[in-house]
Every structure is written in C-alpha cells, then in structure tokens.
Design a protein around this motif. Structure first.
Motif, mmCIF file in Angstrom:
data_model
loop_
_atom_site.group_PDB
_atom_site.id
_atom_site.type_symbol
_atom_site.label_atom_id
_atom_site.label_comp_id
_atom_site.label_asym_id
_atom_site.label_seq_id
_atom_site.Cartn_x
_atom_site.Cartn_y
_atom_site.Cartn_z
ATOM 1 N N LEU A 192 -0.711 0.875 -2.447
ATOM 2 C CA LEU A 192 -0.108 1.023 -3.768
ATOM 3 C C LEU A 192 -0.881 0.210 -4.798
ATOM 4 O O LEU A 192 -1.093 0.661 -5.941
ATOM 5 C CB LEU A 192 1.357 0.589 -3.717
ATOM 6 N N CYS A 193 -1.319 -0.982 -4.409
ATOM 7 C CA CYS A 193 -2.155 -1.806 -5.281
ATOM 8 C C CYS A 193 -3.420 -1.057 -5.697
ATOM 9 O O CYS A 193 -3.774 -1.002 -6.876
ATOM 10 C CB CYS A 193 -2.514 -3.111 -4.558
ATOM 11 N N ASP A 194 -4.109 -0.479 -4.725
ATOM 12 C CA ASP A 194 -5.349 0.245 -5.020
ATOM 13 C C ASP A 194 -5.100 1.447 -5.930
ATOM 14 O O ASP A 194 -5.882 1.725 -6.852
ATOM 15 C CB ASP A 194 -6.009 0.706 -3.724
ATOM 16 N N ARG A 195 -4.011 2.169 -5.668
ATOM 17 C CA ARG A 195 -3.720 3.355 -6.485
ATOM 18 C C ARG A 195 -3.453 2.963 -7.939
ATOM 19 O O ARG A 195 -3.964 3.593 -8.875
ATOM 20 C CB ARG A 195 -2.523 4.108 -5.900
ATOM 21 N N LEU A 196 -2.633 1.939 -8.137
ATOM 22 C CA LEU A 196 -2.294 1.544 -9.498
ATOM 23 C C LEU A 196 -3.467 0.869 -10.200
ATOM 24 O O LEU A 196 -3.641 1.015 -11.421
ATOM 25 C CB LEU A 196 -1.070 0.626 -9.491
ATOM 26 N N THR A 197 -4.271 0.124 -9.443
ATOM 27 C CA THR A 197 -5.471 -0.467 -10.034
ATOM 28 C C THR A 197 -6.414 0.625 -10.523
ATOM 29 O O THR A 197 -7.004 0.536 -11.611
ATOM 30 C CB THR A 197 -6.188 -1.365 -9.008
ATOM 31 N N GLY A 198 -6.532 1.700 -9.723
ATOM 32 C CA GLY A 198 -7.335 2.840 -10.161
ATOM 33 C C GLY A 198 -6.770 3.481 -11.410
ATOM 34 O O GLY A 198 -7.516 3.905 -12.312
ATOM 35 N N ASP A 199 -5.434 3.552 -11.506
ATOM 36 C CA ASP A 199 -4.813 4.120 -12.702
ATOM 37 C C ASP A 199 -5.170 3.305 -13.941
ATOM 38 O O ASP A 199 -5.460 3.853 -15.009
ATOM 39 C CB ASP A 199 -3.286 4.147 -12.544
ATOM 40 N N VAL A 200 -5.121 1.973 -13.796
ATOM 41 C CA VAL A 200 -5.451 1.100 -14.916
ATOM 42 C C VAL A 200 -6.896 1.328 -15.354
ATOM 43 O O VAL A 200 -7.204 1.435 -16.551
ATOM 44 C CB VAL A 200 -5.220 -0.378 -14.540
ATOM 45 N N GLN A 201 -7.781 1.406 -14.387
ATOM 46 C CA GLN A 201 -9.196 1.600 -14.712
ATOM 47 C C GLN A 201 -9.435 2.944 -15.377
ATOM 48 O O GLN A 201 -10.201 3.055 -16.339
ATOM 49 C CB GLN A 201 -10.032 1.462 -13.442
ATOM 50 N N ARG A 202 -8.755 3.990 -14.877
ATOM 51 C CA ARG A 202 -8.935 5.309 -15.467
ATOM 52 C C ARG A 202 -8.328 5.390 -16.866
ATOM 53 O O ARG A 202 -8.792 6.146 -17.720
ATOM 54 C CB ARG A 202 -8.336 6.382 -14.569
ATOM 55 N N ALA A 203 -7.250 4.612 -17.077
ATOM 56 C CA ALA A 203 -6.632 4.626 -18.401
ATOM 57 C C ALA A 203 -7.579 4.070 -19.455
ATOM 58 O O ALA A 203 -7.460 4.395 -20.637
ATOM 59 C CB ALA A 203 -5.329 3.828 -18.388
ATOM 60 N N GLY A 204 -8.512 3.215 -19.028
ATOM 61 C CA GLY A 204 -9.535 2.726 -19.936
ATOM 62 C C GLY A 204 -9.121 1.544 -20.771
ATOM 63 O O GLY A 204 -9.945 0.975 -21.496
#
Length: 481
Positions: free
Chosen positions: A334-346
């Motif tokens: 879950l950490c990795d998924r949400l961290t990816g979301d943050v990065q993609r959000a820019g």
C-alpha cells in the motif's frame, strides 16, 4: 465439467439474497434434496438437462463411494457431501454456484477413494487445471481462492507465462458465483464457525489485482469487466458482502460471516486490490470504494500497532510470526502504491491535488502512515522483548502467592523461582503482551531469585531478574482446651 462462459457470467449480473440460518421453513427444507433442486432448475430452464444429469450422477456416485470408505477418509467425503446436501436443502442451489459445488464433490470423491491422505493445510493442483486446492481436515479438499489468485499474480510477475495466466483466470471465472449484484469467489465449506457459502475480502481483493493486471498485460478488457463485477461484495454489507460502514468510510471484512472480526492484514490487501483495479481501469466506482476503505484503515491502523508487534485482530489478538510479516508486506504494498500516486500527481506533496488540473484531481492520500508502520513492523523482527519483573518483594513460606511481570510483545516465556541452586518453580508458556501473574507457594523461608526469560516469535531473547524474600511461615495459633 462445462463452465459458464466468462462474458456471459460477467454480463449477467444478478443480485442473490443469501438466506440467514433458520430462514428456510423446516418443512420446506425437509422436502428439498439435491435431486429435487436440480430438477427444479432444469424445469425452470436455467440448467441444461444434460448438465443436470451429470450433477445428479456425480452426487449418486459420491454417496456410493462413501459407503466403501471407513474412518478418516469416510469423514472427509461425508463432510463434503453434507455441504452439498445442506446447500440443496437450504435453497442455495443457483446455476452459477453449481460448477464449483460439483467440481468440489468430484475432486473429493476421486481423492478419498484412492489418493494418499494429505497433510493438514496441504495445497495441490490437478492435472489439466491450474486452480489451487487445500486440504481442510474435517472438510476435505476445497478450492483455495486466495492461493489461486496469489498464483495468478505470481504468473503475472513472472512475465513470460501469459498463456498460463489467461488459462488460470478463465478457469477461475468459470467457477465464480453470482452474488451481491456481481460475481464472487465463494468458499463452500464450514470454517471457523462460518457456514458456506461465504466470501473473503482478502481473497476477492487479491483477485482484483490479478484480473486488472491481466487486463493490461493481455490486452483483454474482459478481465476489467470481471473485476468490475467483482466489486459487488465491497458495496454490500454482510452476510452477502464484506462492507461494514463506519464513520470514516468502510471496513472490508476478511470473512463475510464474521461482522465483528476485523482482521487488519485482510483489510489492507483488499485495499491493495481495489487500488490496482481503480488505477489500472481508471474506474470511478473502484476509486470510491478504495477511498472509503483507505479512510477507515487510516483511522484504525494505529490501534493494531502495540509499539513492539502487530495485532492480528481486535480486540488484542497479536499476530503470529507469519501474519506479522504478511501484514508488513501488505502495508509495504500500500505504501508503494500511494507513493507512486504522489509521484504521478506531480505535486510531490502528499495529501494534495496537482496544480492546474481542470477539474481538480482528488487529493492523494499520504502514504507515510503505511510506510512508517511497515518499517516499525520490520524493526520488531530484530528487537528484543522488554521485560520487567514487577512484584512482589516478599512472600511467605507455605502460603499462596504470585510473581508478576510484564512483557511488551508476544513471546515464549519461562519463569523460574530459585532458592540458591534449587529451583522451586519453573513455568513455560506462550504469552501475549501485557502484565502476567504466575502463582507460587514457596516451601522454605530465605532469599530467592525470580528469573524471567522471553523469546519472541522471531527468536529474539531477553531476560530479567528480581530478588524475592520469603518470610517464615506463620505459626498456627495454639488451641485452647
């Protein structure tokens, strides 16, 4: 055995009302049987006559085989036959449930007639099939949906086994049942107080990941359609579904029959599956279901962290070693998924929406809670228990007393009371975190030593000692004649 085509199963979304125990009148239940229910479905035009005959023959053959078995083998097959018979008598025969029901019956009939007795919990597959089965003593061989979709995710991760991934998912979808306004992967046996058919948010969430990933990898939107249909149990309260509404959002149950049992590892993995579907399919319903669950997990996760170990469920049941690691791994996911979301959000700032979007994108949940908790649970695996011998300073010889101590994590604890080199008490037991009391009745006065040794589930050991003074026994009062 013929199976319902995937497209037809997904397109035909029917709400199924599961009757609670005792809802079927006893007189009506007594009149129902496997044969009569198959005949009813055939007469209604919802079950092919040839297939009805095959199911009827399978049940007859299983009962014939049962008569030839004895002891342990007889008990396993009898339980499986009993589950099929109970489903018929309880009015739970619906066309989509029958393929898994009678496949289970046939697998068990063949196994218990000739195959070796498996170890408890042993998993297996059969020739020509990729479905994972597991032996549950007292319930025979059963489809293990969590293992099946875990295998599908492993095939996806292997990158080179796409034909097997497709075969496995198509086979699994052919065994899905219409439930809660969609499809579900039901467990058809009695387990831990629950009666079949029941569903698991943990297993269904793992299925969502496998189906969504396969849809992208295999470029086949049928799997997105199947995953979308599998959202039904996350919208529906138990016992049909796994959704428990909360002030923060929703908790998704591990077992649909156990509304009060909140198991955090299963809940976390359900969210991982919902996230995968919502992200890969860009599906607003999936996003809403994930958001409701994530808000609830954010609220309740701190309560599953004792500061030294994880809780498996509430209230107060600590995880064993395997479940502690499993929860850690699910939280990392879950950490990795949400961290990816943050990065993609820019934005690079958790909890905020990207600038300049029209309309504004929803806020990205901050992954820190899940990342930090996973790190703490990893540290717990190499951290010694903290022990304190609390009391007492004195006891009296030949009188009942106790020594008390506290440990901050589940461990195998040995308590020793000694007078010099002579051990007067030794007790060993697995104990959870908190304060414990061990009764002792010293025979002799003098200086004693209390020693406590704790070895946690990961093998880390700690010791603590304290001095104990045993006072002379009280003298009996003199009798007056």
């Amino acid at each position: 055995m013929p199976r319902t085509p995937v497209g037809m199963l997904v397109a035909t979304v029917l709400a199924v009302v599961l009757l609670p125990a005792g809802a079927v009148p006893a007189q009506a239940e007594a009149k129902r049987s496997v044969a009569s229910e198959l005949q009813r479905l055939q007469a209604a035009g919802t079950l092919d006559p040839a297939l009805a005959t095959r199911y009827r023959d399978a049940f007859t053959q299983a009962r014939s085989t049962l008569k030839k078995l004895h002891g342990y083998r007889h008990a396993q097959l009898k339980a499986v036959i009993g589950n099929v018979d109970a489903a018929a008598r309880g009015g739970r025969f619906i066309p989509s449930r029958l393929p898994a029901t009678f496949l289970t019956l046939q697998r068990n009939r063949a196994w218990w007639a000739a195959a070796p007795v498996p170890a408890a919990g042993q998993r297996m597959t059969f020739s020509g099939s990729l479905i994972v089965w597991q032996f549950y003593p007292g319930q025979g061989l059963q489809i293990q949906w969590l293992g099946t979709f875990g295998k599908a995710n492993a095939l996806w991760n292997a990158k080179g086994r796409d034909p097997e991934l497709r075969r496995l998912l198509d086979e699994a979808l052919g065994l899905a049942t219409q439930r809660a306004g969609g499809i579900a992967f039901e467990y058809l046996f009695r387990f831990d107080g629950g009666s079949p058919p029941w569903v698991s948010g943990l297993a269904q969430g793992t299925a969502l990941s496998a189906l969504s990933r396969a849809a992208v990898r295999l470029k086949d939107t049928r799997y997105f359609d199947a995953a979308r249909s599998a959202l039904g149990i996350f919208r529906t309260p138990p016992p049909s579904g796994v959704r428990v509404a909360t002030p923060a959002g929703a908790h998704y149950l591990q077992y649909s029959y156990a509304q009060e049992l909140h198991i955090v590892n299963g809940f976390t993995q359900a969210l991982n599956g919902l996230h995968d579907f919502a992200a890969l399919a860009n599906d607003p319903d999936g996003e809403a279901l994930f958001a409701a669950g994530e808000a609830q997990l954010r609220a309740e996760l701190p309560g599953f962290d004792t500061g030294a170990w994880s809780l498996y469920a509430k209230p107060g049941v600590e995880s064993d070693l395997g479940y502690h690691r499993l929860l850690r791994d699910f939280l990392r996911g879950l950490c990795d998924r949400l961290t990816g979301d943050v990065q993609r959000a820019g934005s690079g700032v958790p909890g905020t929406a990207p600038v300049g979007g029209t309309p504004a994108a929803p806020a990205v949940p901050d992954p820190a809670l899940y990342c930090d908790t996973a790190e703490r649970f990893t540290a717990d695996l190499t951290t010694k228990p903290v022990l304190t011998v609390d009391a007492p300073a004195t006891l009296r010889a030949k009188a009942a007393g106790a020594v008390t101590f506290t440990t901050n994590k589940v461990a195998v604890v040995t308590v020793t009371v000694a007078k010099g080199s002579a051990v007067v008490l030794r007790r060993t037991a697995r104990m959870g975190y908190g304060r414990h009391r061990i009764g002792v009745r010293p025979a002799h006065a003098g200086a004693h030593t209390v020693g406590v040794r704790a070895v946690d589930l990961a093998g880390n050991a700690a010791e603590a000692t304290a001095a104990l003074t045993v006072l002379p026994a009280r003298k009996a009062p003199k009798s007056r004649d």
